[in-house]
Design an enzyme around this catalytic site. Structure first.
Site, mmCIF file in Angstrom:
data_model
loop_
_atom_site.group_PDB
_atom_site.id
_atom_site.type_symbol
_atom_site.label_atom_id
_atom_site.label_comp_id
_atom_site.label_asym_id
_atom_site.label_seq_id
_atom_site.Cartn_x
_atom_site.Cartn_y
_atom_site.Cartn_z
ATOM 1 N N ARG A 79 -90.648 -26.049 55.140
ATOM 2 C CA ARG A 79 -91.044 -27.461 55.157
ATOM 3 C C ARG A 79 -91.995 -27.795 56.309
ATOM 4 O O ARG A 79 -91.988 -28.899 56.835
ATOM 5 C CB ARG A 79 -89.817 -28.383 55.190
ATOM 6 C CG ARG A 79 -88.869 -28.191 54.011
ATOM 7 C CD ARG A 79 -89.541 -28.488 52.661
ATOM 8 N NE ARG A 79 -88.652 -28.106 51.566
ATOM 9 C CZ ARG A 79 -88.678 -26.932 50.951
ATOM 10 N NH1 ARG A 79 -89.566 -26.011 51.319
ATOM 11 N NH2 ARG A 79 -87.855 -26.668 49.959
ATOM 12 N N CYS A 115 -85.365 -35.733 49.602
ATOM 13 C CA CYS A 115 -84.313 -35.285 50.521
ATOM 14 C C CYS A 115 -84.532 -35.878 51.909
ATOM 15 O O CYS A 115 -85.640 -35.829 52.449
ATOM 16 C CB CYS A 115 -84.289 -33.764 50.614
ATOM 17 S SG CYS A 115 -83.630 -32.962 49.134
ATOM 18 N N GLU A 141 -86.303 -34.933 57.235
ATOM 19 C CA GLU A 141 -87.380 -34.451 56.374
ATOM 20 C C GLU A 141 -88.354 -35.580 56.055
ATOM 21 O O GLU A 141 -89.522 -35.347 55.790
ATOM 22 C CB GLU A 141 -86.815 -33.859 55.082
ATOM 23 C CG GLU A 141 -87.840 -33.096 54.269
ATOM 24 C CD GLU A 141 -87.223 -32.162 53.244
ATOM 25 O OE1 GLU A 141 -87.793 -32.051 52.153
ATOM 26 O OE2 GLU A 141 -86.193 -31.540 53.541
#
Length: 295
Positions: free
Chosen positions: A174, A221, A287
């Site tokens: 990520r 998320c 995130e």
């Protein structure tokens, strides 16, 4: 500039003051001056003042007050995709495409690649992002991520434009390693030759994994998985699924999703994020991207 007034910049970019809620998958966010840039010249002008880049609007929580910076959206030539194989770089097994603009919607691109029988990015199916934003955060699922299919990236900042390869970036889970403030304007894809049927089968696996995710407005998320442990499982074990603050709720289907029940404010979202961090026994890395950033 008043709300909804439209002007044109000196290079022809359309500039309009708009509520950012309409551009985010959460449906939350106040007003900002939005620049719709069609080419590199317009982008260079937009970068002359403090700015932010807005792609598909997922993984983003914008304050109810909006943001003072220019908000840039890539359109026109910067939202076009040339999937023609480069004859000098492609082989019998792999295809290196022409340039794919950062403003290209990722779901549509994945569908096109499937029909062409080109593999490597099908694991990102269903992510409601644009290519530039998806590359910038290396979006993905357990079945694959954006850096699985990149050959070259074109990135732009106020200092200029440069092309880099994935090997030149410190990318990982990520994250792309692209410095903050740089814009992913275009990429060239490196894909494996397959068949439409085989690619579709892999897409189905990723789709199946999303069955338990909420269908309501959500950024996606909320937290990265800490050390390989599911953040959603930790939130569930803390007994937080279904918890509501204002018009926002931790999704009953999946603890790592916060949903907008209708009319949620950014304050509602931040309150839920703080509650999760207070109740879960391990540090959680966000995130979501927050506009503006929190101290």
């Amino acid at each position: 500039m008043t709300a909804s007034s439209v002007t044109s910049s000196r290079t022809g970019a359309r500039v309009e003051r708009l509520p950012l809620a309409r551009f985010t998958t959460l449906g939350v966010g106040g007003e900002a001056e939005v620049w719709f840039v069609d080419n590199h010249e317009q982008l260079a002008e937009a970068l002359e003042q403090p700015y932010r880049i807005l792609g598909g609007g997922s993984n983003l929580v914008v304050a109810d007050e909006g943001v003072p910076e220019r908000v840039i959206r890539l359109t026109g030539r910067l939202a076009a995709a040339d999937l023609t194989p480069d004859p000098d770089l492609s082989s019998t097994e792999t295809v290196v495409t022409g340039w794919v603009g950062g403003g290209v919607p990722l779901p549509g691109l994945i569908r096109r690649l499937q029909k062409l029988g080109l593999s490597n990015l099908e694991g990102t199916v269903g992510i409601p992002a644009q290519v530039g934003g998806a590359v910038w955060m290396n979006a993905g699922t357990r079945y694959g991520e954006m850096f699985d299919g990149l050959h070259t990236l074109e990135i732009v900042s106020p200092e200029g434009m440069r092309q880099v390869t994935p090997d030149e970036l410190d990318w990982g889970y990520r994250r792309s390693g692209i410095p903050r403030g740089h814009v992913v304007t275009r990429v060239r894809l490196k894909l494996r030759r397959s068949t439409p049927e085989a690619v579709l089968a892999k897409m189905a696996l990723a789709d199946q994994a999303r069955k338990g995710q909420p269908k309501m407005k959500t950024p996606g998320c909320a937290f990265k998985n800490p050390g390989g442990v599911s953040a959603g499982k930790l939130i569930d074990e803390a007994g937080l699924k279904g918890t509501r603050i204002g018009n926002a709720m931790i999704a009953p289907e999946h603890g790592n999703f916060i949903v907008n029940l209708g009319g949620a404010s950014s304050r509602d979202i931040h309150a839920l994020l703080a509650l999760i961090r207070a109740r879960v026994g391990v540090p959680l890395e966000l995130e979501y991207e927050l506009w503006p950033e929190q101290a």
